[in-house]
Write a protein that holds these residues in place. Structure first.
Motif, short mmCIF file in Angstrom:
data_model
loop_
_atom_site.label_atom_id
_atom_site.label_comp_id
_atom_site.label_asym_id
_atom_site.label_seq_id
_atom_site.Cartn_x
_atom_site.Cartn_y
_atom_site.Cartn_z
N LEU A 283 0.87 -1.17 0.00
CA LEU A 283 0.00 0.00 0.00
C LEU A 283 0.91 1.24 0.00
CD1 LEU A 283 -2.75 1.52 0.48
CD2 LEU A 283 -2.36 1.19 2.93
N LEU A 284 0.68 2.14 -0.96
CA LEU A 284 1.47 3.36 -1.07
C LEU A 284 0.58 4.54 -0.66
CD1 LEU A 284 2.92 2.53 -4.62
CD2 LEU A 284 4.12 2.30 -2.42
N CYS A 285 1.00 5.30 0.35
CA CYS A 285 0.17 6.38 0.87
C CYS A 285 0.77 7.75 0.53
CB CYS A 285 0.04 6.27 2.39
SG CYS A 285 -0.67 4.70 2.92
N VAL A 286 -0.03 8.60 -0.14
CA VAL A 286 0.40 9.96 -0.45
C VAL A 286 -0.47 10.94 0.34
CG1 VAL A 286 1.37 9.47 -2.73
CG2 VAL A 286 -1.07 9.94 -2.53
N GLY A 287 0.00 12.17 0.49
CA GLY A 287 -0.76 13.15 1.27
C GLY A 287 -0.43 13.03 2.75
N ASN A 288 -1.37 13.45 3.59
CA ASN A 288 -1.17 13.44 5.05
C ASN A 288 -1.48 12.07 5.63
OD1 ASN A 288 -0.59 16.28 5.27
ND2 ASN A 288 -2.76 16.66 4.89
N PHE A 289 -0.45 11.33 6.04
CA PHE A 289 -0.71 10.03 6.66
C PHE A 289 -1.22 10.23 8.09
CE2 PHE A 289 0.58 6.04 8.83
CZ PHE A 289 -0.13 5.15 8.04
N PHE A 290 -0.68 11.20 8.80
CA PHE A 290 -1.13 11.50 10.16
C PHE A 290 -1.99 12.76 10.15
CE2 PHE A 290 2.88 9.14 10.83
CZ PHE A 290 2.39 8.10 11.61
N GLY A 291 -2.84 12.86 11.17
CA GLY A 291 -3.70 14.04 11.31
C GLY A 291 -3.67 14.54 12.75
N ALA A 292 -4.51 15.53 13.02
CA ALA A 292 -4.53 16.16 14.35
C ALA A 292 -4.96 15.19 15.45
CB ALA A 292 -5.45 17.37 14.31
N THR A 293 -5.76 14.19 15.09
CA THR A 293 -6.29 13.28 16.12
C THR A 293 -5.74 11.86 15.97
OG1 THR A 293 -8.19 12.85 14.69
CG2 THR A 293 -8.44 14.60 16.32
N SER A 294 -4.49 11.75 15.50
CA SER A 294 -3.92 10.43 15.20
C SER A 294 -3.50 9.64 16.44
CB SER A 294 -2.68 10.58 14.32
OG SER A 294 -3.02 11.20 13.11
N GLU A 295 -3.16 10.32 17.53
CA GLU A 295 -2.37 9.71 18.59
C GLU A 295 -2.94 8.41 19.14
OE1 GLU A 295 0.71 8.71 20.31
OE2 GLU A 295 0.81 10.53 19.12
N ALA A 296 -4.23 8.40 19.46
CA ALA A 296 -4.82 7.20 20.11
C ALA A 296 -4.73 5.98 19.19
CB ALA A 296 -6.26 7.49 20.50
N GLU A 297 -5.15 6.14 17.93
CA GLU A 297 -5.11 5.00 16.99
C GLU A 297 -3.67 4.60 16.71
OE1 GLU A 297 -7.45 4.65 13.40
OE2 GLU A 297 -8.96 6.03 14.18
N TRP A 298 -2.79 5.59 16.57
CA TRP A 298 -1.41 5.30 16.21
C TRP A 298 -0.69 4.53 17.31
CZ3 TRP A 298 1.77 3.99 12.86
CH2 TRP A 298 3.16 4.17 12.97
N ALA A 299 -1.00 4.83 18.55
CA ALA A 299 -0.32 4.18 19.68
C ALA A 299 -0.45 2.66 19.59
CB ALA A 299 -0.89 4.69 21.00
N GLU A 300 -1.60 2.17 19.16
CA GLU A 300 -1.83 0.71 19.08
C GLU A 300 -0.92 0.06 18.03
OE1 GLU A 300 -6.07 -0.55 20.28
OE2 GLU A 300 -6.34 1.00 18.76
N TYR A 301 -0.65 0.78 16.93
CA TYR A 301 0.23 0.24 15.89
C TYR A 301 1.69 0.40 16.29
CZ TYR A 301 -3.81 -0.36 12.88
OH TYR A 301 -5.01 -0.78 12.37
N ARG A 302 2.01 1.55 16.89
CA ARG A 302 3.40 1.83 17.27
C ARG A 302 3.90 0.82 18.32
NH1 ARG A 302 2.92 6.69 19.74
NH2 ARG A 302 3.27 5.75 21.76
N THR A 303 3.00 0.43 19.22
CA THR A 303 3.39 -0.51 20.30
C THR A 303 3.29 -1.96 19.86
OG1 THR A 303 1.13 -0.51 21.12
CG2 THR A 303 2.65 1.10 22.09
N GLY A 304 2.72 -2.21 18.66
CA GLY A 304 2.60 -3.59 18.18
C GLY A 304 1.32 -4.27 18.60
N ALA A 305 0.42 -3.55 19.30
CA ALA A 305 -0.87 -4.15 19.68
C ALA A 305 -1.68 -4.49 18.42
CB ALA A 305 -1.65 -3.19 20.57
#
Length: 528
Positions: free
Chosen positions: A38-60
């Protein structure tokens, strides 16, 4: 032979909606089978990313497919990208880096440029500069036998991508997008170019990457802009495609031109770019790049002057063929409206056009009976050239540039229509763009031909054609193979894009009374 077909997905601005994009990818794979990345262009992160991102960053949670993303487009999201040269952000999610080329094991080449175009110096961390683009271009173009890249990923649209194209909707590509991205796309010739940020979906008609008749055919580019993930307007944000790496394709297959291919939207940029090597002269250029092979017996190149004929004897001027019936334009003919004539030379004369687009719309005509420019003897052609130079100087002194065209179709005597256009109304590039765009709308293939080439190199005597020439020497050519709109050239000039007088597109609607015509001719004669 086995060729690896890559199945890819591309998506627009994710803006932190990771569950939405990965849920959609899972659904697509369940229905259509596995994709490679999957190739992502544009803004991958946004103003409200933190909660969802934490689950991927920690490997959950884990992305269901190898995912490659571009960097920040604003200062707010810079903190998500710890290493400007690229790094793994989470399992299966990789930041490509500031700029570069990613080559997978399949041989597919993906060029990428993160951020938006810098508007100040020094450039902020989320922006790219002229230097970034120059270095990325150099790293690619310096490779031996470089033909282009398979995929280009940028967040901004390229400026002017809508030129010669299908409608871009509400996006004005003359004002929106990045000039540097346009320059990059023009140089690295991607087969697919993905961008985002404008929150809309737009798939441009494919465009060609070579100058027809001047360069050997090359592959086409497909530009696709994607909307933001999960948008309420249901605009397309995920694009699935299969691609065979350019490196493992046969040249003939790679350069196949689809029927809906358009002119290159970045022609201006390509012309301004310094040439990597001197262009071939007309003699060196392979003849097969023209409409017929000059090396074969079916057509011989007509020499432009006596020196090339291989004889030093002074040549007797060949008499032109006689018309088969009454001719309105042979000067000796009783049918000629002599009150319109404004200048007579040895081989040619100048007359005001009947029902002209403007009071100074003139015709260059041979005195004898010749059907087209390619039929002219060298003496007549030389005088035509002198008239063109005199008209250029005359119109430029009036703050105008001329546009000349010839329609060698359903006409028996050569008429070179010369129409002046105010210099402050449009540039020569605007005029070319108007002709090419309106030709495309009518399924007419209007091709640019080399400035210093002889028309006889692309048209045989007797071949129907339409041809436009600007006073800069630039030329456009269409070989007529079927029907052709008789008022096409005049219609383009009268259109809103140029003179904005559409009611004058047909000369019959503009014809004046004889005394008025005679007065206009007298005024032109005195001035000229």
């Amino acid at each position: 032979s086995y060729r690896a077909v890559s199945r890819r997905l591309a998506c627009g601005d994710v803006e932190g909606r990771l569950e939405a994009i990965f849920g959609r990818v899972r659904a697509v794979q369940a229905k259509s089978g596995r994709f490679d990345m999957l190739l992502c262009v544009g803004n991958f992160f946004g103003a409200t990313s933190e909660a969802e991102w934490a689950e991927y960053r920690t490997g959950a949670k884990k992305a269901p497919i190898p995912t490659y993303v571009l960097g920040a487009n604003s200062p707010d999201t810079l903190s998500y990208f710890p290493d400007v040269s690229g790094c793994e952000l989470a399992e299966n999610i990789t930041y490509l880096g500031r700029r570069g080329v990613y080559s997978g094991c399949s041989g597919l080449q993906i060029a990428y440029l993160s951020g938006t175009e810098a508007q100040q110096q020094p450039e902020p961390a989320h922006c790219f500069s002229t230097k970034d683009v120059a270095e990325l271009k150099t790293s690619l173009l310096s490779a031996p036998n470089f033909r282009g890249v398979d995929i280009l990923l940028t967040s901004p649209w390229p400026r002017d991508v809508g030129t010669f194209a299908n409608s871009t909707g509400e996006i004005d590509t003359k004002k929106c997008g990045s000039r540097l991205v346009a320059d990059l796309a023009a140089s690295v010739k991607p087969r697919y170019h993905f961008a985002a940020l404008e929150k809309t979906y737009y798939e441009r008609l494919p465009y060609r990457n070579h100058m027809v008749l001047q360069e050997t055919p090359q592959h086409v580019t497909r530009f696709i802009a994607l909307a933001d993930v999960g948008n309420t307007s249901k605009k397309k944000y995920l694009y699935a495609f299969s691609i065979v790496p350019m490196s493992s394709m046969e040249p003939a297959e790679l350069v196949k031109q689809p029927q809906d291919v358009t002119e290159n939207p970045y022609r201006k940029l390509r012309k301004e770019a310094p040439k990597s090597k001197a262009p071939l002269s007309a003699e060196e250029e392979p003849a097969c790049q023209f409409f017929f092979d000059l090396n074969k017996n079916q057509g011989k190149k007509r020499p432009s002057d006596g020196k090339e004929r291989g004889d030093s004897q002074p040549k007797q001027a060949k008499k032109p063929p006689q018309p088969t019936g009454p001719c309105w334009f042979c000067l000796a003919s009783p049918e000629v409206e002599k009150h319109l004539v404004v200048s007579i030379g040895t081989h040619c004369y100048l007359a005001l056009a009947k029902g002209g687009l403007s009071p100074d719309h003139v015709l260059i005509l041979p005195i004898g009976h010749y059907q087209s420019v390619v039929d002219l003897s060298s003496e007549v052609l030389e005088e035509v050239t002198k008239y063109k130079a005199a008209l250029k100087e005359f119109f430029r002194s009036k703050g105008k540039r001329y546009v000349l065209f010839e329609r060698n179709y359903r006409s028996q005597h050569l008429q070179l229509q010369v129409i002046p256009v105010p210099l402050d109304l449009c540039t020569s590039e605007d005029i070319k763009e108007a002709f090419i765009t309106q030709a495309q709308e009518q399924q007419i293939e209007l091709l640019e031909i080399p400035e210093h080439s002889d028309l006889a190199q692309v048209a045989q005597p007797g071949m129907p054609y339409f041809y436009v020439e600007l006073d800069t020497g630039e030329k456009l050519f269409h070989r007529i193979r079927g029907r052709f709109p008789l008022q096409f050239g005049r219609g383009v000039l009268a259109s809103e894009a140029l003179l904005a007088q559409p009611q004058r597109a047909d000369w019959r609607q503009c014809a004046a009374q004889r005394p008025e015509e005679a007065a206009q001719a007298r005024a032109f004669r005195q001035d000229f």
